[in-house]
Motif scaffolding. Sequence first.
Motif, PDB file in Angstrom:
ATOM      1  N   ASP A 552       0.834  -1.200   0.000  1.00 14.84           N
ATOM      2  CA  ASP A 552       0.000   0.000   0.000  1.00 14.84           C
ATOM      3  C   ASP A 552       0.871   1.253   0.000  1.00 14.84           C
ATOM      4  N   THR A 553       1.452   1.571  -1.151  1.00 16.82           N
ATOM      5  CA  THR A 553       2.355   2.725  -1.210  1.00 16.82           C
ATOM      6  C   THR A 553       1.631   4.036  -0.944  1.00 16.82           C
ATOM      7  N   ALA A 554       0.328   4.111  -1.282  1.00 17.32           N
ATOM      8  CA  ALA A 554      -0.427   5.349  -1.041  1.00 17.32           C
ATOM      9  C   ALA A 554      -0.452   5.680   0.452  1.00 17.32           C
ATOM     10  N   ARG A 555      -0.550   4.649   1.283  1.00 13.79           N
ATOM     11  CA  ARG A 555      -0.566   4.873   2.732  1.00 13.79           C
ATOM     12  C   ARG A 555       0.753   5.470   3.200  1.00 13.79           C
ATOM     13  N   TRP A 556       1.853   4.916   2.697  1.00 17.48           N
ATOM     14  CA  TRP A 556       3.161   5.395   3.143  1.00 17.48           C
ATOM     15  C   TRP A 556       3.487   6.766   2.545  1.00 17.48           C
ATOM     16  N   ASP A 557       3.040   7.024   1.340  1.00 17.09           N
ATOM     17  CA  ASP A 557       3.220   8.358   0.761  1.00 17.09           C
ATOM     18  C   ASP A 557       2.471   9.407   1.585  1.00 17.09           C
ATOM     19  N   ALA A 558       1.253   9.075   2.003  1.00 15.96           N
ATOM     20  CA  ALA A 558       0.469  10.003   2.828  1.00 15.96           C
ATOM     21  C   ALA A 558       1.157  10.247   4.171  1.00 15.96           C
ATOM     22  N   LYS A 559       1.732   9.184   4.720  1.00 16.48           N
ATOM     23  CA  LYS A 559       2.450   9.315   5.998  1.00 16.48           C
ATOM     24  C   LYS A 559       3.646  10.252   5.833  1.00 16.48           C
ATOM     25  N   LEU A 560       4.388  10.094   4.765  1.00 18.43           N
ATOM     26  CA  LEU A 560       5.588  10.907   4.545  1.00 18.43           C
ATOM     27  C   LEU A 560       5.226  12.370   4.270  1.00 18.43           C
ATOM     28  N   VAL A 561       4.173  12.610   3.519  1.00 22.18           N
ATOM     29  CA  VAL A 561       3.731  13.985   3.268  1.00 22.18           C
ATOM     30  C   VAL A 561       3.308  14.651   4.574  1.00 22.18           C
TER      31      VAL A 561
END
Length: 596
Positions: A552-561
């Motif tokens: 789930d890369t979208a989850r980790w991208d949201a976390k990093l943003v």
Amino acid sequence: MPHYRAPVDDTLFLLNDVLGLQGRSNLNGFAEATPDVVEAVLREGGKLADEVMAPLNQAGDREGCQHHPDGRVTTPAGFKAGYASYAGGGWMGLSIPEAYGGQGLPQVINAAIQEFASGANLALSMYPGLTQGAVAALLVHGSPEQKIRYVPKMVEGTWTGTMNLTEPHCGTDLGLLRTRAVPNGDGSYALSGTKIFISAGEHDLAENIVHLVLARIEGAPAGTKGISLFLVPKVLVNEDGSLGARNGVSCGSIERKMGIHGNSTCVMNYDGATGWLVGEANRGLNAMFVMMNEARLAVGVQGLGQSEAAYQNAVAYAKDRLQGRALKGAKAPERPADPIIVHPDVRRTLMQIRAFNEAARALVLWTALQSDILHRAEDPKERQAADDLMGLMTPVVKGVLTDRGFANAVEAQQVFGGHGYVEEWGMSQFVRDARIAMIYEGANGIQAMDLIGRKLPKDGGRAMMAFLGEVQGFLKEAAGDEALSAFAAPLQAAIGDLQQATMWLMQNAIGDPDHAGAGASDFMHLLGLMALGYMWCRIAKAALANKAQGGDTARWDAKLVTGRFFMERSLPETALRLARIRAGAQTTMALAAEAF
């Protein structure tokens, strides 16, 4: 009607990927906390919060507690069944040793459950929360007989607990208290006096209430050196453990207050009530501080819980409420207006709250893990280090998380506009309930003074040096990781601000203590911001690792943003705090009292 959903998935990520819970199997009780057990516990705890406690929150606020002419106090409709679900599920004893009926699981898991409960229904969560604090004090300072007689009943929730400190003429300055204890000649004492602001002092949720009461034995020294702690049950307990006669303690009234209406805040009258000494005579504060420190950490969790609940409702409203068009053109051209979540200032508000919540949750769990290390590690050096970090972070968790929790509830209310000011939507309750967390268990100004006057210089500053050493060690390891640079560089700048603030106070506050007093709150928040920034660095490292594994890369991208938002928009506040500290106390203290 407001809603709440426990942040179970984020908590599991923090426990497993950020804090490495499974790498702590050397600690007593951690081997049993396998990944599947931890997930099952958190999901069931989240279900209890979502489905049982949260639906009672708004109705409980409206109805409140009722004080009856005979001294009884009844809680709002549904609270008794809600409390029974909490107690009956074994949640009270989650981290209590099995010898006393608990499950012996790590305290860090209990801290997560406390967040879920306080986010769902702060007023209801206080009844078991205070009981857990009283149990902690008895386990450390109670006699073997007291532990056997009272703790199992409290763990199962049949009995609850309180702490009685404040009196009408004294709050934080406990050296002024007047409640007296006279020996009865049989090992017990007769207590007489009045206590105020006693949360859960009287209610209809349990068969008995075990009050821990600060009082002064006749002839004891004046001031704090003459204070003792006593166990005073609402109903006396017979030798066989059954309940006997009603004790000489009663509720004189309940406070009509700003928030937490579903929790009974009582004036308690002690009229020759029978009590028993807990710990040593004249050393009551040492025993009570076990409960107070537990409570201060729990109150910090309450600030986070209210911030999270307010955030969730603000997000839902922002996605649904139509108002105006996006600055770059319509985002929903088929509708008469765009949802307000398209507007940058609404986004700023929501991102600011979200970025705080995720880092604050990590800080709470990291601090709770220090408690587990302190009480469960075999290595005395490891225990000492954990004790140092807990002592340093307790006022920060309590002060910073409740200050920001209240501010975030207000900001979330603002997202609703006029609807936020109307009781129907429930946002005003989050604001009102969050406000008390800044006040009780030591007002936040006291927390700041405790940090700067006691915790910071203790043992030659050992705790602060150890914490900075840990953070610097993390940054050194991350130095070659380009992906972490957006997090590491701002944190390094924040550390510089903290070091400069500490040095300025060391150089100036000795000659003029008012400099310390004037800068204490800013220092507490500066340290808190830096600690939250450190949490974001650790979160980012774990998120990057998970992203590299796919899924789930979208989850980790949201976390990093979200983390980058904190580092760019929130963490630079350390420079402002430093400037305020360096301004000193001159203008703060310049005016005569008559000039105000």
